[in-house]
Design a protein around this motif. Structure first.
Motif, PDB file in Angstrom:
ATOM      1  N   GLU A 452       0.835  -1.204   0.000  1.00  8.41           N
ATOM      2  CA  GLU A 452       0.000   0.000   0.000  1.00  8.41           C
ATOM      3  C   GLU A 452       0.869   1.254   0.000  1.00  8.41           C
ATOM      4  N   ARG A 453       1.917   1.253   0.823  1.00  9.65           N
ATOM      5  CA  ARG A 453       2.842   2.394   0.822  1.00  9.65           C
ATOM      6  C   ARG A 453       3.816   2.314  -0.354  1.00  9.65           C
ATOM      7  N   LEU A 454       4.213   1.112  -0.734  1.00 13.61           N
ATOM      8  CA  LEU A 454       5.059   0.973  -1.908  1.00 13.61           C
ATOM      9  C   LEU A 454       4.377   1.581  -3.129  1.00 13.61           C
ATOM     10  N   SER A 455       3.077   1.427  -3.235  1.00 12.04           N
ATOM     11  CA  SER A 455       2.346   1.950  -4.390  1.00 12.04           C
ATOM     12  C   SER A 455       2.470   3.464  -4.500  1.00 12.04           C
ATOM     13  N   ARG A 456       2.676   4.135  -3.386  1.00  9.94           N
ATOM     14  CA  ARG A 456       2.935   5.576  -3.441  1.00  9.94           C
ATOM     15  C   ARG A 456       4.289   5.834  -4.106  1.00  9.94           C
TER      16      ARG A 456
END
Length: 584
Positions: A452-456
């Motif tokens: 979820e944070r990697l997608s940022r």
């Protein structure tokens, strides 16, 4: 029962012959575990595309569970006799994974949750009705298998009722809210015409290659199994819940497993099972509180920039209540999910060296489960390629589904989250089958939350507004550390848990209530997400510090994904070996 006991004995004997080397011994035990696991849990076999046991259901009787427990204990003793020092690095990972799997399975089985757990999310009134989504018709034999399994559903439901009746006699009961929800679900089934039940959906999918007699035999058999078996058993289950169990249920003030006989001793077993970490409930609770505060600070900064206010309560109110930030139709929910996944798929080669072959599709939840279910979930692809990975979305009451959460949800459940990790794992033909299809919850869910944070970082979020979903979901998983331990170890009430999550995430109230009821029904499972995510980020930071300019994000991701869903200590060893290999 006799069949199961005979099966357990046969499996014990099959595992006995010694192979030539410790490595061959280990592979023999790994194969024995996987074959036995599929025989004891035939629906697992169907889920992964192994159709040898499509005619069977799990034996949920006391004799069946005891046969499985004895088989696992015997297998564990054989695994422990293998000298780890005589194995290769990869085989040591297999030995560790098999040992942990057996230990955690035994620990979970010892908790006896079948004797009290009335589950609105995964009980037979839901799980059995989901079978048509994964068990498909092909040959005439597949139809015969389906009829046999459907005929077994009535006795399976009756045994589920008997297990709960035995638990009631021992003072073990579910909370009232869970029982009321399951009664409502059964009422919904009864109110629907039988021909509209999900279990009869295969009648619309009969292959044209079947002749008239084959078709009619299948139609009559499946209809009779549901009409004369499943439906009466469901109604008997409801009668038991209403007349016998409901008057003795625990109140919402005492929802935790700590309030059941032996529950306080069981909870640490479930923590270890789901997290693979030696942490106490109190330690996890404090980690959760600190994580919630850290993420709330990020939320305040984003709110000041995007909404013009850093006040958490004001932000939550606007995000929850502004109709423009919510969907209007079911079709909008699905379209947003499909668009997010298409965008993610386009950039995957820039961040991952290993990519799955299996596709992932978006599927709406069926009416029989959507009302009391979570906001989404993932169903793995069939290993034989006959079924893609499926991202199930909940489109019920679309006006309660925030637009700003949709992207983070899609990235978590599908790409680059669960689908990427699980499909890659299934396709690793060099791994033993149990490592390709099983694994530790903290790894599986920790990876999905990590993405979820990697997608940022990958540039996948459409706008700053969508970052509210990312932060809210991260806080939601941090809240789980607080709420799960609060409920099951610290004596929190159901309402106390709901209030904490309402104050510290942007989830809609109906979603929060369903989530809290999930934590009550599945003690310890909710701890896996945040603890697993934290460990993956810690290992990534360690690798970046150790390698400096030589750190490669694709190489790190491949190292994490290539060995399957191992326990977190083993994952650390894998990453450390990768770091050392890059250094050399």
């Amino acid at each position: 029962m006799i069949f199961r006991l005979f099966l357990a004995l046969a499996l014990l004997l099959a595992a006995a012959p010694a192979a030539a080397t410790p490595s061959e011994d280990l592979m023999q035990l790994a194969d024995a575990y996987w074959e036995g696991n599929l025989r004891f849990h035939p629906r697992t076999a169907t889920n992964i595309g192994d159709h040898r046991y499509d005619a069977l259901l799990d034996d949920n009787s006391p004799a069946g569970r005891e046969a499985e427990r004895a088989w696992m204990q015997n297998l564990l003793e054989q695994v422990e006799q293998i000298d780890a020092s005589a194995l290769s690095e990869n085989d040591r990972v297999t030995r560790t994974a098999l040992r942990f799997t057996l230990e955690s399975d035994l620990a979970r089985a010892a908790c006896g949750m079948e004797s009290w757990n009335v589950d609105p999310l995964g009980g037979p009134q839901v799980s059995l009705f989901n079978m048509p989504a994964v068990q498909k018709l092909g040959s005439v034999q597949s139809g015969k298998d389906m009829v046999s399994r459907w005929k077994a559903m009535g006795p399976y439901i009756d045994q589920n009722t008997a297990n709960l009746r035995a638990g009631l006699a021992e003072g073990k009961t579910a909370i009232r809210k869970a029982v009321e929800k399951v009664i409502e679900q059964i009422n919904d089934h009864e109110a629907r015409p039988l021909e509209e039940w999900a279990l009869l959906k295969p009648l619309e999918e009969i292959p044209e290659t079947w002749n008239e007699d084959e078709t009619e035999t299948f139609r009559a058999g499946l209809t009779a199994a549901v009409r004369d078996g499943v439906r009466p058993a469901l109604l008997r289950y409801r009668e038991f819940l209403e007349t016998e169990l409901l008057p003795h249920t625990r109140s919402d003030d005492n929802p935790g497993i700590m309030h059941l006989p032996g529950g306080a001793d069981c909870y640490p077993n479930l923590i270890l099972d789901h997290t693979s970490l030696q942490l106490s409930a109190e330690e996890i609770h404090q980690i959760g509180l600190a994580e919630v505060e850290r993420i709330n600070a990020e939320m305040r900064e984003l709110g000041s920039r995007v909404l013009g206010t850093g006040d958490l309560e004001a932000m939550h109110k606007r995000l929850r209540e502004d109709p423009a930030m919510h969907f209007s139709t079911r079709d909008e929910v699905q379209a947003k999910a499909e668009e997010a996944l298409a965008r993610a798929a386009a950039v995957m080669p820039d961040w991952f060296g290993i990519l799955p072959e299996a596709p992932c599709v978006v599927v709406r939840m069926e009416p029989h489960e959507e009302k009391h279910s979570t906001i989404a979930y993932y169903q793995r692809p069939a290993a034989d390629g006959s079924r893609p990975g499926s991202y199930y979305i909940n489109t019920y009451a679309p006006e309660t589904r925030p637009r700003y959460e949709a992207e983070a949800l899609a990235f978590h459940e599908a790409i680059p989250g669960h689908h990427l990790q699980i499909a890659i794992m299934q396709e690793r033909e060099d791994l033993p089958m149990f490592r390709r299809h099983g694994g530790v919850t903290a790894y599986v869910e920790g990876w999905a939350l990590y993405t979820e944070r990697l997608s940022r970082e990958m540039g996948l979020y459409s706008s700053d507004s969508d970052l509210f979903g990312m932060l809210s979901f991260d806080s939601w998983r941090a809240c789980r550390l607080v709420v799960d331990t609060g409920i099951h170890a610290l004596g929190w009430s159901r309402q106390q848990a709901i209030d904490f999550m309402f104050a510290n995430s942007v989830l809609a109230l109906n979603n929060i209530e369903n989530e809290v009821d999930r934590y009550i029904a599945w003690p310890g499972q909710a701890l896996a997400y945040k603890l697993g995510q934290r460990e993956i980020f810690r290992l990534r930071d360690h690798a970046k510090e150790a390698l400096g300019d030589r750190f490669d994000i694709k190489g790190f991701h491949d190292a994490v994904l290539a060995q399957g869903a191992v326990d977190l200590k083993t994952l650390e060893e894998i990453v450390n070996r990768w770091v050392e290999s890059v250094r050399q």
